[in-house]
Motif scaffolding. Sequence first.
Motif, PDB file in Angstrom:
ATOM      1  N   SER A 431      54.289  23.495  -8.291  1.00  0.00           N
ATOM      2  CA  SER A 431      53.324  24.453  -8.811  1.00  0.00           C
ATOM      3  C   SER A 431      52.524  25.030  -7.653  1.00  0.00           C
ATOM      4  N   LEU A 432      52.363  26.367  -7.660  1.00  0.00           N
ATOM      5  CA  LEU A 432      51.574  27.064  -6.650  1.00  0.00           C
ATOM      6  C   LEU A 432      50.352  27.644  -7.325  1.00  0.00           C
ATOM      7  N   ALA A 433      49.192  27.556  -6.679  1.00  0.00           N
ATOM      8  CA  ALA A 433      47.943  28.066  -7.237  1.00  0.00           C
ATOM      9  C   ALA A 433      47.215  28.875  -6.176  1.00  0.00           C
ATOM     10  N   GLN A 434      46.643  29.997  -6.597  1.00  0.00           N
ATOM     11  CA  GLN A 434      45.877  30.862  -5.715  1.00  0.00           C
ATOM     12  C   GLN A 434      44.650  31.339  -6.472  1.00  0.00           C
ATOM     13  N   GLY A 435      43.449  31.246  -5.853  1.00  0.00           N
ATOM     14  CA  GLY A 435      42.232  31.566  -6.571  1.00  0.00           C
ATOM     15  C   GLY A 435      41.300  32.463  -5.795  1.00  0.00           C
ATOM     16  N   THR A 436      40.368  33.052  -6.520  1.00  0.00           N
ATOM     17  CA  THR A 436      39.308  33.863  -5.939  1.00  0.00           C
ATOM     18  C   THR A 436      37.984  33.399  -6.506  1.00  0.00           C
ATOM     19  N   GLY A 437      36.892  33.820  -5.869  1.00  0.00           N
ATOM     20  CA  GLY A 437      35.566  33.466  -6.353  1.00  0.00           C
ATOM     21  C   GLY A 437      35.313  31.983  -6.311  1.00  0.00           C
ATOM     22  N   ILE A 438      34.846  31.438  -7.438  1.00  0.00           N
ATOM     23  CA  ILE A 438      34.521  30.007  -7.477  1.00  0.00           C
ATOM     24  C   ILE A 438      35.771  29.132  -7.427  1.00  0.00           C
ATOM     25  N   TYR A 439      36.955  29.725  -7.643  1.00  0.00           N
ATOM     26  CA  TYR A 439      38.212  28.952  -7.617  1.00  0.00           C
ATOM     27  C   TYR A 439      38.941  29.092  -6.284  1.00  0.00           C
ATOM     28  N   GLU A 440      38.261  29.653  -5.290  1.00  0.00           N
ATOM     29  CA  GLU A 440      38.894  29.797  -3.978  1.00  0.00           C
ATOM     30  C   GLU A 440      38.843  28.507  -3.179  1.00  0.00           C
ATOM     31  N   ASN A 441      37.988  27.567  -3.620  1.00  0.00           N
ATOM     32  CA  ASN A 441      37.855  26.293  -2.929  1.00  0.00           C
ATOM     33  C   ASN A 441      39.173  25.531  -2.967  1.00  0.00           C
ATOM     34  N   LEU A 442      39.563  24.986  -1.817  1.00  0.00           N
ATOM     35  CA  LEU A 442      40.867  24.313  -1.721  1.00  0.00           C
ATOM     36  C   LEU A 442      40.939  23.083  -2.610  1.00  0.00           C
ATOM     37  N   ASP A 443      39.841  22.348  -2.737  1.00  0.00           N
ATOM     38  CA  ASP A 443      39.864  21.149  -3.576  1.00  0.00           C
ATOM     39  C   ASP A 443      40.098  21.508  -5.040  1.00  0.00           C
ATOM     40  N   SER A 444      39.456  22.593  -5.494  1.00  0.00           N
ATOM     41  CA  SER A 444      39.654  23.018  -6.880  1.00  0.00           C
ATOM     42  C   SER A 444      41.089  23.452  -7.116  1.00  0.00           C
ATOM     43  N   LEU A 445      41.646  24.208  -6.168  1.00  0.00           N
ATOM     44  CA  LEU A 445      43.042  24.643  -6.307  1.00  0.00           C
ATOM     45  C   LEU A 445      43.989  23.457  -6.342  1.00  0.00           C
ATOM     46  N   GLN A 446      43.743  22.469  -5.464  1.00  0.00           N
ATOM     47  CA  GLN A 446      44.611  21.296  -5.431  1.00  0.00           C
ATOM     48  C   GLN A 446      44.535  20.542  -6.749  1.00  0.00           C
ATOM     49  N   GLU A 447      43.344  20.455  -7.337  1.00  0.00           N
ATOM     50  CA  GLU A 447      43.188  19.749  -8.609  1.00  0.00           C
ATOM     51  C   GLU A 447      43.910  20.483  -9.730  1.00  0.00           C
ATOM     52  N   ILE A 448      43.807  21.824  -9.746  1.00  0.00           N
ATOM     53  CA  ILE A 448      44.506  22.605 -10.769  1.00  0.00           C
ATOM     54  C   ILE A 448      46.015  22.498 -10.579  1.00  0.00           C
ATOM     55  N   GLN A 449      46.441  22.547  -9.316  1.00  0.00           N
ATOM     56  CA  GLN A 449      47.872  22.534  -9.009  1.00  0.00           C
ATOM     57  C   GLN A 449      48.518  21.216  -9.391  1.00  0.00           C
ATOM     58  N   GLU A 450      47.762  20.120  -9.303  1.00  0.00           N
ATOM     59  CA  GLU A 450      48.318  18.792  -9.571  1.00  0.00           C
ATOM     60  C   GLU A 450      47.981  18.306 -10.978  1.00  0.00           C
ATOM     61  N   ALA A 451      47.496  19.201 -11.840  1.00  0.00           N
ATOM     62  CA  ALA A 451      47.175  18.798 -13.213  1.00  0.00           C
ATOM     63  C   ALA A 451      48.423  18.303 -13.925  1.00  0.00           C
TER      64      ALA A 451
END
Length: 768
Positions: A431-451
């Motif tokens: 799974s690949l995740a890319q975010g902007t704004g409050i979801y640009e943080n790498l930790d948040s993306l990693q958490e979403i990606q590994e859900a």
Amino acid sequence: MFSRIGRIPAFLLVLAFAGMAVFIHAYSIRYPYIGMVLKHEGGEWRVDRVDPSGQAGEQQAAPGDKVSTIDGVPAPERLSGQEKTSLLRARSVVLERSDGSRHELVIRTEPVDLYQAAFSLVLEGVLIGFGVLAVRKNGASRLVRRFFVLNLVMAYAILTLNSTEMLLSDFILMIASIWLPYLLLSICMELVLRAPPPPASRLLAAYRVFCVGFSLYAVYAVTGDELPAFIRETVHLVFMFALLLIVSIVTLYWKKLGRVERNHALVLAAGVLLSLLPYVFLYAIPDLLGESYILSAEYSLIGLVPLSGTLLYVLGRRSLLDMQVYISRLLIHGVYFGSVFVLFWTARPLGPIYAFGLFVLLTYAYRRCLQWSARGAERRKEWLERQKLKLSIRLAEQQNVRDILRMLGEVVHSAIDVEGVCIVWRDGTQSLAQGTGIYENLDSLQEIQEANRLDPEELEKRFGFGCVVPFEQEEASAFGFLCIGPKRNASLFTMEERRLVDGIRLEALRLLSNARQLADLRKEYLRTQAQNVRFERDVSDIKKTNRILLEAQQSERIRTSHFLHDQILQNLIFLSRDLEDLADQGKVEAQRIGAWLRCVYDSQRDIRLFCDDLYPHIVDKSGLRESLLWLLRAVGERGALQTELICDQETLEPMDPIVKHNLFRIVRELTHNALKHAEATRLEIRLGKEPGGGIRCSVKDNGRGFDPAALHLREDGKEPAHLGLVSVSSQIGYLGGEWELRSAPGKGTEIAIRLPAREGEMERWSLA
């Protein structure tokens, strides 16, 4: 401390080591190891200790002997101002034994000293070569630079262990022995953990402080008259403590490592233990217990070379893939120059002619090995280039998908006043995740990606999205999600905003689907390429087999032609000439009639045998068992071959005539091979029924056997080998059967055959 070493400082360190090695080896060769400690007692110098491995021990020096002169100088004058010392730089020593007899020790350079110096030089060269190779390929890596320093320290340790120059060598050896366990532990810790946790970092820092303090004390102790024994014992304990820490780290963090990291950690731990266990059990532990060591330090530490090779292997698997190309050339260079060094020092006893001949042979072998290594390196480079290209394409595809995700996220974020946008895309199992704004943080993306669950409701509930739109096509699961955060004014999404999001979703699905399709086409292209390579190999094998079959057919035609010409035709010519004489003379002799009859009988027998060979009619008249019994009786009459036929009753059931005739021909061919070529004395034939249908047959002899790998054309291509077996294999293949060959030189031959019994089974087997 050691991480700031670059390529130029590394070059200078290698030059310094080379100068030190030249000095110490030249000194050790000029002044061999005597192995005798002298002590001043009552105004006289006497032998206190004798090392059996030194020349004093070999020449029967004993403790208590009085030292009269050293190189013609009285001992009190030569050793004035000292109380106890090791005897160095001496050529002749005169000893007085307790019975008053005199004994002279003559110290000279022996061939064993040259061999030991050459062996030490090869080990040092390999260690320095490994370190230089690593720095040359990736000198910017801190881990690689630390590996270079470790190899340099190990090379210094081996150099000084084989040195007879005591003052400088003792100083270098002591410093190297203290810092070697620290360097080894730090490298292994970084290779296993990559980023050591704070407790491990603090442990290394404390260890480093201990090494600094211990080094200062060791320098002070080396300047004294005698090195304290506890320093050597402490070095042993620190070395064993470092090994225990390495094993403990691998064990503690084993479950946290990935599959590849586990393999690297296992290779690393096994290599370290196997390389250093001889030093621990054969030298260190006996020395700590006050016993005589089993193996001296200079030989027990030979394991430092495979230790360096293990570290280089793991390091190469991690970050220096292409350096594996140069390892074989480095070893070849090291062995060659070390051998030339030994040859140079042994040229005088060997003689110039023999030495020159050995040098020519050695250089020839060196050049051939370099050519072999160059071919292997070229193949390895090509493979590496292909792997790099595949990796680059894969990374470019992933970057392309990330760029598309980033672009779509920025478009949505700029069109709708929200706190952030996150786009999740499934690429196979990843799974690949890319975010902007409050979801640009790498930790948040990693958490979403590994859900664990990627569905709209779970994502909205867990991460607080205002709207989650799946990327999906008809009758297909979702490929990903367009996750839009809450609006800044906390209002609901309008219909216009939802239509905009839906349009962006469709465009994103089209772009991402095209990217996935491009990646799938690339994989299919690579798979097709691999299949084409296999097909070309199969076609090449088929062409070789067809050539062998053509040669077998040609050989059969030649044999038939020779039979007809040399036997039948010759008999007919003989009869025709005698009948012409009879017509001319008009009289008949009884002796000539007997000769004519023998000729006719021989021709009849030969024709009958030839017909049986072409098509055995006995198989039509009788069953397979009776036909094989007839064959074995005929074989027994022709030679001293004991035969046995073991046949199950179920095998006698009716079978397809084609299968029966061909099986008889196959068994006859194998029987003739055992009689003519195998030099067998016993032949066993077994017939049985397969559990799933079909016939099982095995032909076994106790002959001389052969190598099954010889079933191919000879290298000159002029004559195929084992044409009979090639013909047998072809017949079994046409019948849809299988066969297995088990043979070895001197162990006989056994051929197991499995054939379908009827036509229906032939079709079913061919489909299977």
